[in-house]
Design a protein around this motif. Structure first.
Motif, PDB file in Angstrom:
ATOM      1  N   THR A   2       0.827  -1.202   0.000  1.00 24.08           N
ATOM      2  CA  THR A   2       0.000   0.000   0.000  1.00 24.08           C
ATOM      3  C   THR A   2       0.864   1.256   0.000  1.00 24.08           C
ATOM      4  O   THR A   2       0.594   2.203  -0.744  1.00 24.08           O
ATOM      5  CB  THR A   2      -0.940   0.000   1.224  1.00 24.08           C
ATOM      6  OG1 THR A   2      -1.752  -1.176   1.165  1.00 24.08           O
ATOM      7  CG2 THR A   2      -1.831   1.224   1.239  1.00 24.08           C
ATOM      8  N   LEU A   3       1.889   1.254   0.813  1.00 26.19           N
ATOM      9  CA  LEU A   3       2.778   2.423   0.877  1.00 26.19           C
ATOM     10  C   LEU A   3       3.521   2.637  -0.442  1.00 26.19           C
ATOM     11  O   LEU A   3       3.737   3.768  -0.870  1.00 26.19           O
ATOM     12  CB  LEU A   3       3.759   2.284   2.039  1.00 26.19           C
ATOM     13  CG  LEU A   3       3.138   2.423   3.427  1.00 26.19           C
ATOM     14  CD1 LEU A   3       4.189   2.167   4.501  1.00 26.19           C
ATOM     15  CD2 LEU A   3       2.502   3.783   3.612  1.00 26.19           C
ATOM     16  N   ALA A   4       3.907   1.558  -1.095  1.00 27.99           N
ATOM     17  CA  ALA A   4       4.587   1.677  -2.394  1.00 27.99           C
ATOM     18  C   ALA A   4       3.656   2.290  -3.440  1.00 27.99           C
ATOM     19  O   ALA A   4       4.075   3.142  -4.226  1.00 27.99           O
ATOM     20  CB  ALA A   4       5.079   0.306  -2.856  1.00 27.99           C
ATOM     21  N   ALA A   5       2.393   1.875  -3.432  1.00 29.02           N
ATOM     22  CA  ALA A   5       1.421   2.447  -4.366  1.00 29.02           C
ATOM     23  C   ALA A   5       1.190   3.925  -4.073  1.00 29.02           C
ATOM     24  O   ALA A   5       1.118   4.752  -4.992  1.00 29.02           O
ATOM     25  CB  ALA A   5       0.110   1.668  -4.294  1.00 29.02           C
ATOM     26  N   LEU A   6       1.073   4.263  -2.796  1.00 24.84           N
ATOM     27  CA  LEU A   6       0.892   5.661  -2.410  1.00 24.84           C
ATOM     28  C   LEU A   6       2.100   6.494  -2.810  1.00 24.84           C
ATOM     29  O   LEU A   6       1.962   7.594  -3.347  1.00 24.84           O
ATOM     30  CB  LEU A   6       0.643   5.759  -0.906  1.00 24.84           C
ATOM     31  CG  LEU A   6       0.451   7.159  -0.343  1.00 24.84           C
ATOM     32  CD1 LEU A   6      -0.725   7.856  -1.004  1.00 24.84           C
ATOM     33  CD2 LEU A   6       0.247   7.092   1.166  1.00 24.84           C
ATOM     34  N   GLU A   7       3.294   5.959  -2.596  1.00 24.98           N
ATOM     35  CA  GLU A   7       4.507   6.675  -2.974  1.00 24.98           C
ATOM     36  C   GLU A   7       4.545   6.927  -4.484  1.00 24.98           C
ATOM     37  O   GLU A   7       4.865   8.029  -4.935  1.00 24.98           O
ATOM     38  CB  GLU A   7       5.747   5.890  -2.554  1.00 24.98           C
ATOM     39  CG  GLU A   7       7.040   6.576  -2.948  1.00 24.98           C
ATOM     40  CD  GLU A   7       8.279   5.755  -2.624  1.00 24.98           C
ATOM     41  OE1 GLU A   7       9.383   6.293  -2.824  1.00 24.98           O
ATOM     42  OE2 GLU A   7       8.153   4.595  -2.192  1.00 24.98           O
ATOM     43  N   ALA A   8       4.191   5.922  -5.274  1.00 23.46           N
ATOM     44  CA  ALA A   8       4.200   6.072  -6.735  1.00 23.46           C
ATOM     45  C   ALA A   8       3.205   7.142  -7.179  1.00 23.46           C
ATOM     46  O   ALA A   8       3.502   7.960  -8.053  1.00 23.46           O
ATOM     47  CB  ALA A   8       3.885   4.737  -7.395  1.00 23.46           C
ATOM     48  N   THR A   9       2.057   7.169  -6.548  1.00 22.61           N
ATOM     49  CA  THR A   9       1.049   8.173  -6.894  1.00 22.61           C
ATOM     50  C   THR A   9       1.525   9.566  -6.500  1.00 22.61           C
ATOM     51  O   THR A   9       1.404  10.522  -7.282  1.00 22.61           O
ATOM     52  CB  THR A   9      -0.294   7.858  -6.197  1.00 22.61           C
ATOM     53  OG1 THR A   9      -0.723   6.560  -6.622  1.00 22.61           O
ATOM     54  CG2 THR A   9      -1.350   8.883  -6.547  1.00 22.61           C
ATOM     55  N   LEU A  10       2.064   9.696  -5.317  1.00 28.92           N
ATOM     56  CA  LEU A  10       2.534  11.008  -4.863  1.00 28.92           C
ATOM     57  C   LEU A  10       3.691  11.518  -5.718  1.00 28.92           C
ATOM     58  O   LEU A  10       3.822  12.728  -5.937  1.00 28.92           O
ATOM     59  CB  LEU A  10       2.933  10.936  -3.387  1.00 28.92           C
ATOM     60  CG  LEU A  10       1.769  10.743  -2.421  1.00 28.92           C
ATOM     61  CD1 LEU A  10       2.283  10.561  -0.995  1.00 28.92           C
ATOM     62  CD2 LEU A  10       0.782  11.893  -2.495  1.00 28.92           C
ATOM     63  N   ARG A  11       4.509  10.622  -6.230  1.00 24.88           N
ATOM     64  CA  ARG A  11       5.610  11.037  -7.119  1.00 24.88           C
ATOM     65  C   ARG A  11       5.073  11.693  -8.397  1.00 24.88           C
ATOM     66  O   ARG A  11       5.718  12.573  -8.959  1.00 24.88           O
ATOM     67  CB  ARG A  11       6.508   9.861  -7.463  1.00 24.88           C
ATOM     68  CG  ARG A  11       7.420   9.468  -6.333  1.00 24.88           C
ATOM     69  CD  ARG A  11       8.448   8.435  -6.804  1.00 24.88           C
ATOM     70  NE  ARG A  11       9.187   7.906  -5.697  1.00 24.88           N
ATOM     71  CZ  ARG A  11      10.200   8.518  -5.104  1.00 24.88           C
ATOM     72  NH1 ARG A  11      10.579   9.693  -5.541  1.00 24.88           N
ATOM     73  NH2 ARG A  11      10.822   7.961  -4.092  1.00 24.88           N
ATOM     74  N   LEU A  12       3.906  11.267  -8.836  1.00 20.10           N
ATOM     75  CA  LEU A  12       3.302  11.884 -10.025  1.00 20.10           C
ATOM     76  C   LEU A  12       3.034  13.372  -9.798  1.00 20.10           C
ATOM     77  O   LEU A  12       3.127  14.178 -10.719  1.00 20.10           O
ATOM     78  CB  LEU A  12       2.002  11.169 -10.396  1.00 20.10           C
ATOM     79  CG  LEU A  12       2.117   9.721 -10.843  1.00 20.10           C
ATOM     80  CD1 LEU A  12       0.728   9.126 -11.067  1.00 20.10           C
ATOM     81  CD2 LEU A  12       2.957   9.598 -12.100  1.00 20.10           C
ATOM     82  N   TYR A  13       2.721  13.736  -8.581  1.00 23.15           N
ATOM     83  CA  TYR A  13       2.411  15.131  -8.256  1.00 23.15           C
ATOM     84  C   TYR A  13       3.652  16.022  -8.283  1.00 23.15           C
ATOM     85  O   TYR A  13       3.525  17.249  -8.291  1.00 23.15           O
ATOM     86  CB  TYR A  13       1.721  15.218  -6.883  1.00 23.15           C
ATOM     87  CG  TYR A  13       0.269  14.823  -6.949  1.00 23.15           C
ATOM     88  CD1 TYR A  13      -0.721  15.774  -7.163  1.00 23.15           C
ATOM     89  CD2 TYR A  13      -0.119  13.495  -6.802  1.00 23.15           C
ATOM     90  CE1 TYR A  13      -2.059  15.413  -7.228  1.00 23.15           C
ATOM     91  CE2 TYR A  13      -1.449  13.124  -6.866  1.00 23.15           C
ATOM     92  CZ  TYR A  13      -2.418  14.083  -7.077  1.00 23.15           C
ATOM     93  OH  TYR A  13      -3.736  13.720  -7.153  1.00 23.15           O
ATOM     94  N   GLN A  14       4.828  15.448  -8.327  1.00 22.35           N
ATOM     95  CA  GLN A  14       6.047  16.244  -8.427  1.00 22.35           C
ATOM     96  C   GLN A  14       6.184  16.882  -9.809  1.00 22.35           C
ATOM     97  O   GLN A  14       6.992  17.782  -9.995  1.00 22.35           O
ATOM     98  CB  GLN A  14       7.280  15.382  -8.129  1.00 22.35           C
ATOM     99  CG  GLN A  14       7.369  14.961  -6.682  1.00 22.35           C
ATOM    100  CD  GLN A  14       8.572  14.061  -6.415  1.00 22.35           C
ATOM    101  OE1 GLN A  14       8.955  13.253  -7.266  1.00 22.35           O
ATOM    102  NE2 GLN A  14       9.155  14.226  -5.240  1.00 22.35           N
ATOM    103  N   HIS A  15       5.397  16.399 -10.757  1.00 19.27           N
ATOM    104  CA  HIS A  15       5.444  16.925 -12.128  1.00 19.27           C
ATOM    105  C   HIS A  15       4.026  17.318 -12.548  1.00 19.27           C
ATOM    106  O   HIS A  15       3.374  16.607 -13.329  1.00 19.27           O
ATOM    107  CB  HIS A  15       6.028  15.883 -13.080  1.00 19.27           C
ATOM    108  CG  HIS A  15       7.375  15.405 -12.671  1.00 19.27           C
ATOM    109  ND1 HIS A  15       8.518  16.154 -12.847  1.00 19.27           N
ATOM    110  CD2 HIS A  15       7.765  14.274 -12.034  1.00 19.27           C
ATOM    111  CE1 HIS A  15       9.552  15.498 -12.360  1.00 19.27           C
ATOM    112  NE2 HIS A  15       9.120  14.357 -11.857  1.00 19.27           N
ATOM    113  N   PRO A  16       3.537  18.446 -12.048  1.00 14.37           N
ATOM    114  CA  PRO A  16       2.145  18.829 -12.320  1.00 14.37           C
ATOM    115  C   PRO A  16       1.833  19.017 -13.807  1.00 14.37           C
ATOM    116  O   PRO A  16       0.690  18.864 -14.229  1.00 14.37           O
ATOM    117  CB  PRO A  16       1.961  20.133 -11.540  1.00 14.37           C
ATOM    118  CG  PRO A  16       3.317  20.593 -11.188  1.00 14.37           C
ATOM    119  CD  PRO A  16       4.222  19.409 -11.216  1.00 14.37           C
ATOM    120  N   GLU A  17       2.849  19.307 -14.607  1.00 18.30           N
ATOM    121  CA  GLU A  17       2.622  19.519 -16.039  1.00 18.30           C
ATOM    122  C   GLU A  17       2.184  18.249 -16.759  1.00 18.30           C
ATOM    123  O   GLU A  17       1.554  18.308 -17.822  1.00 18.30           O
ATOM    124  CB  GLU A  17       3.869  20.123 -16.708  1.00 18.30           C
ATOM    125  CG  GLU A  17       5.077  19.212 -16.769  1.00 18.30           C
ATOM    126  CD  GLU A  17       5.893  19.107 -15.471  1.00 18.30           C
ATOM    127  OE1 GLU A  17       6.849  18.324 -15.475  1.00 18.30           O
ATOM    128  OE2 GLU A  17       5.569  19.775 -14.475  1.00 18.30           O
TER     129      GLU A  17
END
Length: 135
Positions: A2-17
C-alpha cells in the motif's frame, strides 16, 4: 504494498505539467464533455446494428456523479448512449441490462425514465468495448 502504491502516486504530483496524462482518475475527471459526445456518436452505429431491432439507440447529454467523500453531490457534464425499448416494455429493458451484465466484461448502466443509459465518461478502450459485444 500500500505504501509503495501511495509513494508512486505522490511522485506523479512532483510533475504537475504531466499529471493529467499520467494519473487516470484525474484524466477521466477532466475529460471535456464534447470529447465524450464525439466518442458516443462514433460508438452509436455499432450499438444500433446490434440492438436496433428492439431499441432506439441515441446519444444524450448526461451528468456523471463523481463520487462520494469530499464531493458527494458534484456532477460533471458527460454523454451517454441511451437505449429506449421500441415496445415500451420494461421487461425488454430488463433483459438488455441482464445480457450486458453477463458479457465477459460486464457493462453496467443506469435505468431511468424508461431508458438504459451508458455514461461514457470513463471509457478509454472503445475498441474493446465494441469487441465485447460480439458473441
Amino acid at each position: 504494498m500500500t505504501l509503495a502504491a501511495l509513494e508512486a502516486t505522490l511522485r506523479l504530483y512532483q510533475h504537475p505539467e504531466t499529471l493529467v496524462e499520467r494519473l487516470p482518475t484525474l484524466r477521466l475527471l477532466t475529460r471535456d464533455a464534447t470529447e465524450i459526445t464525439a466518442l458516443a456518436q462514433c460508438l452509436q452505429p455499432a450499438f444500433e446494428s446490434k440492438f436496433g431491432e428492439q431499441f432506439t439507440v441515441s446519444v444524450e447529454a448526461c451528468l456523471s456523479q463523481i463520487g462520494s467523500g469530499s464531493l458527494p453531490v458534484d456532477r460533471l457534464s458527460s454523454a451517454a448512449l441511451t437505449f429506449t425499448p421500441k415496445d415500451s416494455r420494461g421487461s425488454t429493458l430488463g433483459a438488455l441490462t441482464q445480457s450486458l451484465r453477463e458479457l465477459s466484461k460486464p457493462i453496467i448502466g443506469r435505468i431511468s425514465d424508461g431508458r438504459l443509459r451508458l455514461d461514457l465518461r470513463c471509457l478509454e478502450d472503445e475498441t474493446g468495448f465494441i469487441g465485447n459485444l460480439k458473441p
